[in-house]
Design a protein around this motif. Structure first.
Motif, PDB file in Angstrom:
ATOM      1  N   TYR A 112       0.285  -2.368  -5.047  1.00 17.43           N
ATOM      2  CA  TYR A 112       1.098  -3.214  -5.912  1.00 17.43           C
ATOM      3  C   TYR A 112       0.913  -4.659  -5.443  1.00 17.43           C
ATOM      4  O   TYR A 112       0.950  -4.924  -4.237  1.00 17.43           O
ATOM      5  CB  TYR A 112       2.590  -2.884  -5.769  1.00 17.43           C
ATOM      6  CG  TYR A 112       3.003  -1.518  -6.218  1.00 17.43           C
ATOM      7  CD1 TYR A 112       3.384  -1.289  -7.535  1.00 17.43           C
ATOM      8  CD2 TYR A 112       3.059  -0.455  -5.322  1.00 17.43           C
ATOM      9  CE1 TYR A 112       3.808  -0.030  -7.955  1.00 17.43           C
ATOM     10  CE2 TYR A 112       3.493   0.801  -5.729  1.00 17.43           C
ATOM     11  CZ  TYR A 112       3.861   1.003  -7.041  1.00 17.43           C
ATOM     12  OH  TYR A 112       4.290   2.239  -7.434  1.00 17.43           O
ATOM     13  N   ALA A 113       0.754  -5.588  -6.376  1.00 20.87           N
ATOM     14  CA  ALA A 113       0.635  -6.989  -6.006  1.00 20.87           C
ATOM     15  C   ALA A 113       1.441  -7.828  -7.000  1.00 20.87           C
ATOM     16  O   ALA A 113       1.049  -7.924  -8.158  1.00 20.87           O
ATOM     17  CB  ALA A 113      -0.832  -7.423  -6.009  1.00 20.87           C
ATOM     18  N   LEU A 119       3.942  -6.883 -12.415  1.00 21.67           N
ATOM     19  CA  LEU A 119       3.028  -7.087 -11.292  1.00 21.67           C
ATOM     20  C   LEU A 119       1.766  -6.295 -11.587  1.00 21.67           C
ATOM     21  O   LEU A 119       1.742  -5.465 -12.492  1.00 21.67           O
ATOM     22  CB  LEU A 119       3.670  -6.617  -9.979  1.00 21.67           C
ATOM     23  CG  LEU A 119       4.297  -5.224  -9.927  1.00 21.67           C
ATOM     24  CD1 LEU A 119       3.274  -4.133  -9.715  1.00 21.67           C
ATOM     25  CD2 LEU A 119       5.336  -5.173  -8.835  1.00 21.67           C
ATOM     26  N   ASP A 120       0.716  -6.573 -10.847  1.00 18.48           N
ATOM     27  CA  ASP A 120      -0.533  -5.833 -11.010  1.00 18.48           C
ATOM     28  C   ASP A 120      -0.486  -4.580 -10.138  1.00 18.48           C
ATOM     29  O   ASP A 120       0.115  -4.586  -9.062  1.00 18.48           O
ATOM     30  CB  ASP A 120      -1.730  -6.692 -10.588  1.00 18.48           C
ATOM     31  CG  ASP A 120      -1.898  -7.927 -11.460  1.00 18.48           C
ATOM     32  OD1 ASP A 120      -1.621  -7.851 -12.675  1.00 18.48           O
ATOM     33  OD2 ASP A 120      -2.307  -8.965 -10.925  1.00 18.48           O
ATOM     34  N   VAL A 155      -4.157  -1.757 -13.474  1.00 15.95           N
ATOM     35  CA  VAL A 155      -3.168  -1.981 -14.526  1.00 15.95           C
ATOM     36  C   VAL A 155      -2.630  -3.411 -14.392  1.00 15.95           C
ATOM     37  O   VAL A 155      -1.907  -3.710 -13.436  1.00 15.95           O
ATOM     38  CB  VAL A 155      -2.003  -0.974 -14.416  1.00 15.95           C
ATOM     39  CG1 VAL A 155      -1.005  -1.198 -15.537  1.00 15.95           C
ATOM     40  CG2 VAL A 155      -2.518   0.457 -14.415  1.00 15.95           C
ATOM     41  N   PRO A 156      -2.985  -4.298 -15.336  1.00 20.01           N
ATOM     42  CA  PRO A 156      -2.472  -5.671 -15.269  1.00 20.01           C
ATOM     43  C   PRO A 156      -0.959  -5.714 -15.523  1.00 20.01           C
ATOM     44  O   PRO A 156      -0.412  -4.846 -16.218  1.00 20.01           O
ATOM     45  CB  PRO A 156      -3.210  -6.400 -16.397  1.00 20.01           C
ATOM     46  CG  PRO A 156      -4.366  -5.519 -16.758  1.00 20.01           C
ATOM     47  CD  PRO A 156      -3.934  -4.120 -16.433  1.00 20.01           C
ATOM     48  N   ALA A 157      -0.306  -6.709 -14.970  1.00 20.73           N
ATOM     49  CA  ALA A 157       1.130  -6.898 -15.175  1.00 20.73           C
ATOM     50  C   ALA A 157       1.464  -6.864 -16.659  1.00 20.73           C
ATOM     51  O   ALA A 157       0.706  -7.363 -17.493  1.00 20.73           O
ATOM     52  CB  ALA A 157       1.560  -8.234 -14.571  1.00 20.73           C
ATOM     53  N   GLY A 158       2.580  -6.213 -16.977  1.00 21.70           N
ATOM     54  CA  GLY A 158       3.052  -6.155 -18.351  1.00 21.70           C
ATOM     55  C   GLY A 158       2.428  -5.066 -19.206  1.00 21.70           C
ATOM     56  O   GLY A 158       2.702  -4.985 -20.401  1.00 21.70           O
ATOM     57  N   LEU A 171       0.837  -1.190   0.000  1.00 20.64           N
ATOM     58  CA  LEU A 171       0.000   0.000   0.000  1.00 20.64           C
ATOM     59  C   LEU A 171       0.877   1.247   0.000  1.00 20.64           C
ATOM     60  O   LEU A 171       1.768   1.398   0.847  1.00 20.64           O
ATOM     61  CB  LEU A 171      -0.898  -0.002   1.232  1.00 20.64           C
ATOM     62  CG  LEU A 171      -1.816   1.192   1.442  1.00 20.64           C
ATOM     63  CD1 LEU A 171      -2.789   1.346   0.274  1.00 20.64           C
ATOM     64  CD2 LEU A 171      -2.570   1.038   2.761  1.00 20.64           C
ATOM     65  N   VAL A 172       0.613   2.147  -0.961  1.00 22.03           N
ATOM     66  CA  VAL A 172       1.429   3.346  -1.160  1.00 22.03           C
ATOM     67  C   VAL A 172       0.511   4.535  -1.409  1.00 22.03           C
ATOM     68  O   VAL A 172      -0.508   4.398  -2.092  1.00 22.03           O
ATOM     69  CB  VAL A 172       2.364   3.149  -2.387  1.00 22.03           C
ATOM     70  CG1 VAL A 172       3.147   4.407  -2.695  1.00 22.03           C
ATOM     71  CG2 VAL A 172       3.281   1.963  -2.186  1.00 22.03           C
TER      72      VAL A 172
END
Length: 131
Positions: free
Chosen positions: A100-101, A48-49, A78-81, A30-31
């Motif tokens: 971020y995950a 990462l997502d 925003v999906p990874a990549g 968490l940011v």
């Protein structure tokens, strides 16, 4: 403390730092962020997502070449990549929080300005808030 339980909206709105890591768990982070008028996070791609939620201000989310106006209450996933950027197009700070995950930054890191963030090549080192 086990987990993070606070008034996140208040923390996000009061934040003046470009980036402040609030809590890092094993699988997510968490940011809070504050973008000055005309400032952006910079075009980037993560493996990462990432989720953004806008609390104050207005801007544009660029996700995979698509530009969408954003304002308080808007969420961006925003999906990874996926190439993305968040730009403050308003006249006041764009305040938001992001998840971020898995984690992306070193736990507890604070970048007062975008220049500080660009100069610091830090990355998540495996340390969580409650390690």
């Amino acid at each position: 403390m086990k987990g993070y339980v606070k008034d996140l909206e208040g923390v996000a709105v009061e934040n003046e730092d470009f980036r402040r890591v609030l809590y890092t768990a094993k699988n997510c982070q968490l940011v809070v962020m504050a973008l000055k008028p005309k400032e952006d996070i910079g075009m980037e791609v993560h493996q990462l997502d990432q989720f953004f939620h806008v609390k104050e201000g207005s801007g544009v989310a660029l996700v995979d070449g698509v530009s969408t106006a954003i304002r308080p209450g808007f969420a961006v996933l925003v999906p990874a990549g996926t190439q993305h950027n968040i730009i403050n197009t308003g006249t006041v700070a764009l305040k938001l929080y992001t998840l971020y995950a898995p984690p992306n930054h070193r736990d507890g890191v604070i970048h007062h300005t975008r220049a500080d963030a660009q100069a610091d090549h830090e990355h998540f080192n495996g340390q969580t808030t409650e390690s």
